[in-house]
Design a protein around this motif. Structure first.
Motif, mmCIF file in Angstrom:
data_model
loop_
_atom_site.group_PDB
_atom_site.id
_atom_site.type_symbol
_atom_site.label_atom_id
_atom_site.label_comp_id
_atom_site.label_asym_id
_atom_site.label_seq_id
_atom_site.Cartn_x
_atom_site.Cartn_y
_atom_site.Cartn_z
ATOM 1 N N UNK A 107 0.827 -1.211 0.000
ATOM 2 C CA UNK A 107 0.000 0.000 0.000
ATOM 3 C C UNK A 107 0.862 1.263 0.000
ATOM 4 N N UNK A 108 1.940 1.214 -0.774
ATOM 5 C CA UNK A 108 2.896 2.322 -0.916
ATOM 6 C C UNK A 108 3.642 2.646 0.376
ATOM 7 N N UNK A 109 3.589 1.766 1.357
ATOM 8 C CA UNK A 109 4.354 1.939 2.600
ATOM 9 C C UNK A 109 5.758 1.391 2.329
ATOM 10 N N UNK A 110 6.764 2.269 2.358
ATOM 11 C CA UNK A 110 8.129 1.791 2.063
ATOM 12 C C UNK A 110 8.661 0.903 3.188
ATOM 13 N N UNK A 111 9.584 0.032 2.827
ATOM 14 C CA UNK A 111 10.172 -0.951 3.749
ATOM 15 C C UNK A 111 9.136 -1.420 4.781
ATOM 16 N N UNK A 112 8.053 -1.975 4.255
ATOM 17 C CA UNK A 112 6.894 -2.335 5.081
ATOM 18 C C UNK A 112 7.242 -3.300 6.209
ATOM 19 N N UNK A 113 8.160 -4.220 5.969
ATOM 20 C CA UNK A 113 8.541 -5.178 7.002
ATOM 21 C C UNK A 113 9.203 -4.538 8.206
ATOM 22 N N UNK A 114 9.782 -3.369 7.998
ATOM 23 C CA UNK A 114 10.400 -2.627 9.102
ATOM 24 C C UNK A 114 9.469 -1.534 9.618
ATOM 25 N N UNK A 115 8.758 -0.878 8.725
ATOM 26 C CA UNK A 115 7.916 0.263 9.112
ATOM 27 C C UNK A 115 6.656 -0.141 9.861
ATOM 28 N N UNK A 116 5.972 -1.166 9.362
ATOM 29 C CA UNK A 116 4.672 -1.521 9.948
ATOM 30 C C UNK A 116 4.732 -1.904 11.431
ATOM 31 N N UNK A 117 5.706 -2.727 11.859
ATOM 32 C CA UNK A 117 5.721 -3.037 13.289
ATOM 33 C C UNK A 117 6.039 -1.821 14.161
ATOM 34 N N UNK A 118 6.867 -0.926 13.643
ATOM 35 C CA UNK A 118 7.177 0.294 14.397
ATOM 36 C C UNK A 118 5.930 1.165 14.507
ATOM 37 N N UNK A 119 5.201 1.323 13.396
ATOM 38 C CA UNK A 119 3.955 2.093 13.428
ATOM 39 C C UNK A 119 2.955 1.453 14.388
ATOM 40 N N UNK A 120 2.888 0.112 14.381
ATOM 41 C CA UNK A 120 1.965 -0.594 15.270
ATOM 42 C C UNK A 120 2.296 -0.310 16.732
ATOM 43 N N UNK A 121 3.560 -0.382 17.078
ATOM 44 C CA UNK A 121 3.971 -0.137 18.466
ATOM 45 C C UNK A 121 3.734 1.325 18.844
ATOM 46 N N UNK A 122 3.992 2.227 17.924
ATOM 47 C CA UNK A 122 3.736 3.641 18.204
ATOM 48 C C UNK A 122 2.242 3.899 18.432
ATOM 49 N N UNK A 123 1.400 3.303 17.610
ATOM 50 C CA UNK A 123 -0.055 3.433 17.816
ATOM 51 C C UNK A 123 -0.473 2.818 19.148
ATOM 52 N N UNK A 124 0.123 1.687 19.501
ATOM 53 C CA UNK A 124 -0.182 1.052 20.784
ATOM 54 C C UNK A 124 0.238 1.948 21.943
ATOM 55 N N UNK A 125 1.364 2.615 21.797
ATOM 56 C CA UNK A 125 1.829 3.547 22.836
ATOM 57 C C UNK A 125 0.856 4.704 23.002
ATOM 58 N N UNK A 126 0.356 5.229 21.887
ATOM 59 C CA UNK A 126 -0.610 6.330 21.959
ATOM 60 C C UNK A 126 -1.902 5.839 22.608
ATOM 61 N N UNK A 127 -2.359 4.665 22.204
ATOM 62 C CA UNK A 127 -3.565 4.075 22.802
ATOM 63 C C UNK A 127 -3.420 3.930 24.321
#
Length: 160
Positions: A107-127
């Motif tokens: 979905x045009x997310x670069x280096x998805x294997x590295x970016x997605x888990x970081x984004x997930x953890x960041x969203x979890x931190x905000x939650x």
């Protein structure tokens, strides 16, 4: 912030760990060529981030599901990032397992294997309203995403 076990954190760690364990037996053939050229500072940040994230997602109960508020959208965003991360791995394992496959976007997310888990953890931190996990995610992101952007650039150079 409340100390206590996070089953959501445990689920996230399992979703992160299982594909990575499988990957150790299905690495792209040229991976070692690129790994030996890793930036040592980025590797250090990645390792520090991994340890911090692993510990922090488990010891704060704030990451568990609670009654509905608008903050729950952040947990949903984190879950969607994890879902895309699992799709990334399925696509990789079903493909030819080349370095270029490993760095193809989702979905045009670069280096998805590295970016997605970081984004997930960041969203979890905000939650969970947890600045410690947010900082750990940023440290992890600088190292992990930085390393994989470095690999991606090396692959582009080698293929031109």
């Amino acid at each position: 912030m409340h100390f206590g076990f996070s089953y959501v954190g445990l689920i996230f760690l399992v979703l992160l760990t299982v594909p990575n364990l499988i990957w150790t037996r299905h690495k792209p053939k040229d991976y070692d060529h690129y790994q030996c050229q890793e930036n040592k500072y980025l590797t250090l940040l990645e390792r520090i981030g991994e340890v911090l994230v692993t510990c922090l997602v488990l010891i704060f109960s704030d990451f568990n599901w609670h009654s509905w508020t608008n903050w729950n959208w952040w947990l949903i965003a984190a879950a969607l990032c994890m879902l895309l991360y699992e799709i990334f791995w399925i696509r990789y394992f079903m493909g030819s397992k080349r370095m270029t496959d490993f760095y193809a976007p989702i979905l045009k997310i670069p280096v998805a294997g590295a970016s997605l888990p970081v984004f997930a953890v960041l969203c979890l931190a905000i939650y969970g309203k947890n600045p410690f996990l947010a900082l750990a995610a940023i440290i992890l992101g600088i190292g992990h995403i930085g390393i994989h952007l470095q690999y991606q650039n090396m692959i582009r150079k080698d293929n031109h």
